[in-house]
Design an enzyme around this catalytic site. Sequence first.
Site, PDB file in Angstrom:
ATOM      1  N   HIS A  69      71.733  -9.610   0.041  1.00  0.00           N
ATOM      2  CA  HIS A  69      70.625  -8.990   0.757  1.00  0.00           C
ATOM      3  C   HIS A  69      70.410  -9.668   2.112  1.00  0.00           C
ATOM      4  CE1 HIS A  69      68.898  -7.734  -3.419  1.00  0.00           C
ATOM      5  NE2 HIS A  69      69.887  -6.962  -3.022  1.00  0.00           N
ATOM      6  N   HIS A  91      64.729  -5.989  -3.170  1.00  0.00           N
ATOM      7  CA  HIS A  91      66.037  -5.701  -2.588  1.00  0.00           C
ATOM      8  C   HIS A  91      65.814  -5.005  -1.250  1.00  0.00           C
ATOM      9  CE1 HIS A  91      68.118  -6.097  -6.731  1.00  0.00           C
ATOM     10  NE2 HIS A  91      66.905  -6.631  -6.778  1.00  0.00           N
TER      11      HIS A  91
HETATM   12  C1  FAD Z   1      77.174  -5.353  -3.323  1.00  0.00           C
HETATM   13  C2  FAD Z   1      75.792  -5.066  -2.772  1.00  0.00           C
HETATM   14  C3  FAD Z   1      74.758  -4.719  -3.639  1.00  0.00           C
HETATM   15  C4  FAD Z   1      73.494  -4.445  -3.141  1.00  0.00           C
HETATM   16  N1  FAD Z   1      72.539  -3.998  -3.998  1.00  0.00           N
HETATM   17  C5  FAD Z   1      71.368  -3.557  -3.511  1.00  0.00           C
HETATM   18  C6  FAD Z   1      70.415  -2.947  -4.361  1.00  0.00           C
HETATM   19  O1  FAD Z   1      70.621  -2.789  -5.572  1.00  0.00           O
HETATM   20  N2  FAD Z   1      69.251  -2.524  -3.813  1.00  0.00           N
HETATM   21  C7  FAD Z   1      68.971  -2.693  -2.487  1.00  0.00           C
HETATM   22  O2  FAD Z   1      67.881  -2.335  -2.057  1.00  0.00           O
HETATM   23  N3  FAD Z   1      69.848  -3.278  -1.660  1.00  0.00           N
HETATM   24  C8  FAD Z   1      71.054  -3.679  -2.131  1.00  0.00           C
HETATM   25  N4  FAD Z   1      71.973  -4.224  -1.283  1.00  0.00           N
HETATM   26  C9  FAD Z   1      71.615  -4.431   0.125  1.00  0.00           C
HETATM   27  C10 FAD Z   1      71.519  -3.140   0.946  1.00  0.00           C
HETATM   28  O3  FAD Z   1      72.500  -2.223   0.514  1.00  0.00           O
HETATM   29  C11 FAD Z   1      71.695  -3.488   2.433  1.00  0.00           C
HETATM   30  O4  FAD Z   1      70.679  -4.381   2.838  1.00  0.00           O
HETATM   31  C12 FAD Z   1      71.615  -2.261   3.350  1.00  0.00           C
HETATM   32  O5  FAD Z   1      72.373  -1.193   2.847  1.00  0.00           O
HETATM   33  C13 FAD Z   1      72.114  -2.647   4.739  1.00  0.00           C
HETATM   34  O6  FAD Z   1      72.080  -1.538   5.611  1.00  0.00           O
HETATM   35  P1  FAD Z   1      72.547  -1.677   7.129  1.00  0.00           P
HETATM   36  O7  FAD Z   1      72.320  -0.358   7.764  1.00  0.00           O
HETATM   37  O8  FAD Z   1      71.920  -2.867   7.729  1.00  0.00           O
HETATM   38  O9  FAD Z   1      74.105  -2.018   7.083  1.00  0.00           O
HETATM   39  P2  FAD Z   1      75.318  -1.263   6.380  1.00  0.00           P
HETATM   40  O10 FAD Z   1      74.842  -0.285   5.387  1.00  0.00           O
HETATM   41  O11 FAD Z   1      76.252  -2.327   5.946  1.00  0.00           O
HETATM   42  O12 FAD Z   1      76.005  -0.427   7.543  1.00  0.00           O
HETATM   43  C14 FAD Z   1      76.786  -0.973   8.570  1.00  0.00           C
HETATM   44  C15 FAD Z   1      77.898   0.018   8.894  1.00  0.00           C
HETATM   45  O13 FAD Z   1      78.470  -0.306  10.163  1.00  0.00           O
HETATM   46  C16 FAD Z   1      79.869  -0.237  10.076  1.00  0.00           C
HETATM   47  N5  FAD Z   1      80.377  -1.151  11.108  1.00  0.00           N
HETATM   48  C17 FAD Z   1      80.156  -2.483  11.199  1.00  0.00           C
HETATM   49  N6  FAD Z   1      80.747  -2.980  12.309  1.00  0.00           N
HETATM   50  C18 FAD Z   1      81.329  -1.933  12.935  1.00  0.00           C
HETATM   51  C19 FAD Z   1      82.088  -1.812  14.137  1.00  0.00           C
HETATM   52  N7  FAD Z   1      82.344  -2.868  14.914  1.00  0.00           N
HETATM   53  N8  FAD Z   1      82.555  -0.577  14.489  1.00  0.00           N
HETATM   54  C20 FAD Z   1      82.293   0.512  13.708  1.00  0.00           C
HETATM   55  N9  FAD Z   1      81.573   0.448  12.564  1.00  0.00           N
HETATM   56  C21 FAD Z   1      81.099  -0.756  12.180  1.00  0.00           C
HETATM   57  C22 FAD Z   1      80.170  -0.687   8.660  1.00  0.00           C
HETATM   58  O14 FAD Z   1      81.456  -0.289   8.245  1.00  0.00           O
HETATM   59  C23 FAD Z   1      79.031  -0.024   7.880  1.00  0.00           C
HETATM   60  O15 FAD Z   1      79.355   1.293   7.494  1.00  0.00           O
HETATM   61  C24 FAD Z   1      73.244  -4.542  -1.750  1.00  0.00           C
HETATM   62  C25 FAD Z   1      74.278  -4.900  -0.883  1.00  0.00           C
HETATM   63  C26 FAD Z   1      75.541  -5.143  -1.374  1.00  0.00           C
HETATM   64  C27 FAD Z   1      76.655  -5.475  -0.425  1.00  0.00           C
END
Ligand code: FAD
Length: 597
Positions: A532, A576
């Site tokens: 997280h 989470h």
């Molecule tokens: C295994 C796991 C289990 C989890 N379980 C839970 C849960 O049960 N409940 C909960 O609430 N949260 C959970 N989380 C946490 C939650 O999913 C994350 O905090 C949230 O999804 C993050 O969202 P975000 O938009 O910040 O990043 P992300 O969803 O990671 O999105 C970032 C995106 O940008 C893309 N990207 C990155 N760099 C580049 C680049 N240079 N060029 C092009 N594309 C790029 C990546 O490929 C990705 O698709 C979990 C996380 C993980 C990894």
Amino acid sequence: MDLKFQVLLLSILLGIRVALGAVVIEDLDELSNRANDYDFVIIGGGTAGSVVATRLGENPKLQILVIEAGPSNEEVFDTRVPGLWTTLAQTRVDWNYTTTPQTGINGEVVEYPRAKMLGGCSSHNGMVYTRGSKDDWDRYASIIGNKELTWQNILPVMFKTERLTNPTPVGHLNPAIHGKNGKVSVSAPFTNIPFNDMLLQASAELKEEFPFLLDMNDGKVIGTGWIQSTINNGERSSAATAYLGGTGNNVHVLLNTQVTRVVPVNSKGLEFRGVEVAANAQAPRRTITAKKEVIVSGGVIGTPHVLLHSGIGDRKELEKVGIHTLVDNPSVGKNFSDHTSTPVAFAARTQSTDFDQVAALEQWNKTRSGPLAQLLPTNHITWIRLPADSPPFHAGLVDPTAGPNSPHIEVIYLALTSDSSSVAASASAQKGSSGSANVTIQTLVVNLHPISRGSVTLASSDPFHQPLIDFAIFTQPEDMAIAREGIRNIQKMFSAPGLRGSVFGTSSPAANVTSDEELDAFLKSASTPLGHALGSAAMSPHGASWGVVDPDFRVKGTSGLRVVDASLISRTPSGHTQAAVYAFAEMASAAIAADYK
Ligand SMILES: Cc1cc2nc3c(=O)[nH]c(=O)nc-3n(C[C@H](O)[C@H](O)[C@H](O)COP(=O)(O)OP(=O)(O)OC[C@H]3O[C@@H](n4cnc5c(N)ncnc54)[C@H](O)[C@@H]3O)c2cc1C
Ligand SMILES: *[C@@H]1O[C@H](CO)[C@@H](O)[C@H](O)[C@H]1NC(C)=O
Ligand SMILES: *[C@@H]1O[C@H](CO)[C@@H](O)[C@H](O)[C@H]1NC(C)=O
Ligand SMILES: *[C@@H]1O[C@H](CO)[C@@H](O)[C@H](O)[C@H]1NC(C)=O
Ligand SMILES: *[C@@H]1O[C@H](CO)[C@@H](O)[C@H](O)[C@H]1NC(C)=O
Ligand SMILES: *[C@@H]1O[C@H](CO)[C@@H](O)[C@H](O)[C@H]1NC(C)=O
């Protein structure tokens, strides 16, 4: 000819594919001469990026391009089956990050999953849906100086994400406090197992410390409650399926393309509307220019990675890897943190949750039901607030939680695994045996509010190299002191009078591991970051001496550039992180849309 059909025909002619609802472009060559026609370019089609693209796309006059490094979630069957979420880390749709050696856990190098596909981590996460506490949001509002973030004001924003979906069994949540017409499904599937009653009995007997919690999303997160999850009738509901799945043809998604950096549109200014991309390390780089703005939604590692490669970061550190600094901001990549997770196991006698994987997948395929229609075979989470006179606070530690409605500790029940040999266990699972057996209760004990802070920094000037990911886990001893009390408290809960015949105490750590020193040695040998992570591009007030993003999501010292994702959240929530990411993304989308009405 109807519009959808026209779009489809046009897409076939252009050699592009319509999936999800958005127009999908499989690689950079297909983008051809349309590359500079977009008003907004969104870096990362992950959790937050999908929300922003979808919401901005609701204005049909705006053209949106999402650039995603990975493929579509639709290529990966396991993303659909809730119970298969653990199979997705360390595959072709994961960045395969590893941490630097973590001194606080005996120098361990830990794998750190982050999804590399549409939907980002919402396509491979654990689906637990928790908003955090009222205090968490009131604290964000006060740190950032923005009343829109108070619990009272953020709830309606959260409702924009939420669509309460069956099953929502009576007594397992409070439907009155949930959104009904949002995008992402939230439901509460569960299995009838005797362990449910054991937990509820402990809550009844020890209701002062471990009360029954009707709805863990009501702002006061203390006690044992039923899990709510982002599952739609047995299938994962993600930012890709629920948001991008409903966009119009003005939202285009370029897949399999990595953004290497953002660049200013003229040689002197700091208007970062240029986006440099490449299909891979060997391929030529190409620059796409957004007409209005660039939104960085690369996630907690991807976002600081892109900013640092763009020369937005600490000048001294960028110099070391040979990157020219355009905006000297020492906060980029700093104040990085995560919940800590420690596996703790109990010996018990009850019905196990073992099941036959093949039969379960057959059942899921046919009816979207059975053990794989849930994220875990267990059904509860326990949230614990340490008493004010707990040992960690004797030494003067300031309470790291945001207030009295917030837990210090979360206990996740993973499974009740049968102790008999695996052959016998799977045989009894096949027979659907429901008798009592000697089982191990597998749990994770989570410190929700560590004060240790780590960093994401660059190892080289090559954007195709992984950055250095350092959680600095347990570098502040107070974090271990709280985790230690977490273990002692869950032991206390499992020694409730009514459970004495069925739970025999911890098997890991062993029963003789009881002193502070012994427990700390166990914590160091067993703990990891939970998954997280946040804070690596923190939001702070306008003009603050720290932070990366202003309250309007703009990157400090730049124009045309905003960040929207988990990296801007500066404190771990008491839950989470996905609900918080969705909420910040909805809030950002509304702010950006208002600027271009
Ligand atoms: C295994 C796991 C289990 C989890 N379980 C839970 C849960 O049960 N409940 C909960 O609430 N949260 C959970 N989380 C946490 C939650 O999913 C994350 O905090 C949230 O999804 C993050 O969202 P975000 O938009 O910040 O990043 P992300 O969803 O990671 O999105 C970032 C995106 O940008 C893309 N990207 C990155 N760099 C580049 C680049 N240079 N060029 C092009 N594309 C790029 C990546 O490929 C990705 O698709 C979990 C996380 C993980 C990894
Ligand atoms: C991650 O590692 C797995 C297993 O080694 C590999 O199959 C996969 O291709 C890797 N992912 C990426 C994006 O390189
Ligand atoms: C980290 O965050 C705190 C506020 O929580 C701030 O005082 C400090 O300056 C930040 N550090 C950096 C390097 O940004
Ligand atoms: C379930 O369906 C998937 C996708 O169609 C298929 O690959 C898999 O083999 C099926 N599994 C079983 C056990 O039926
Ligand atoms: C089950 O566990 C109890 C308590 O530890 C033990 O006494 C008993 O021998 C175990 N039974 C089996 C079949 O292993
Ligand atoms: C606990 O007991 C085991 C044997 O059951 C022994 O090997 C171990 O050293 C003991 N640990 C402590 C901390 O006493």
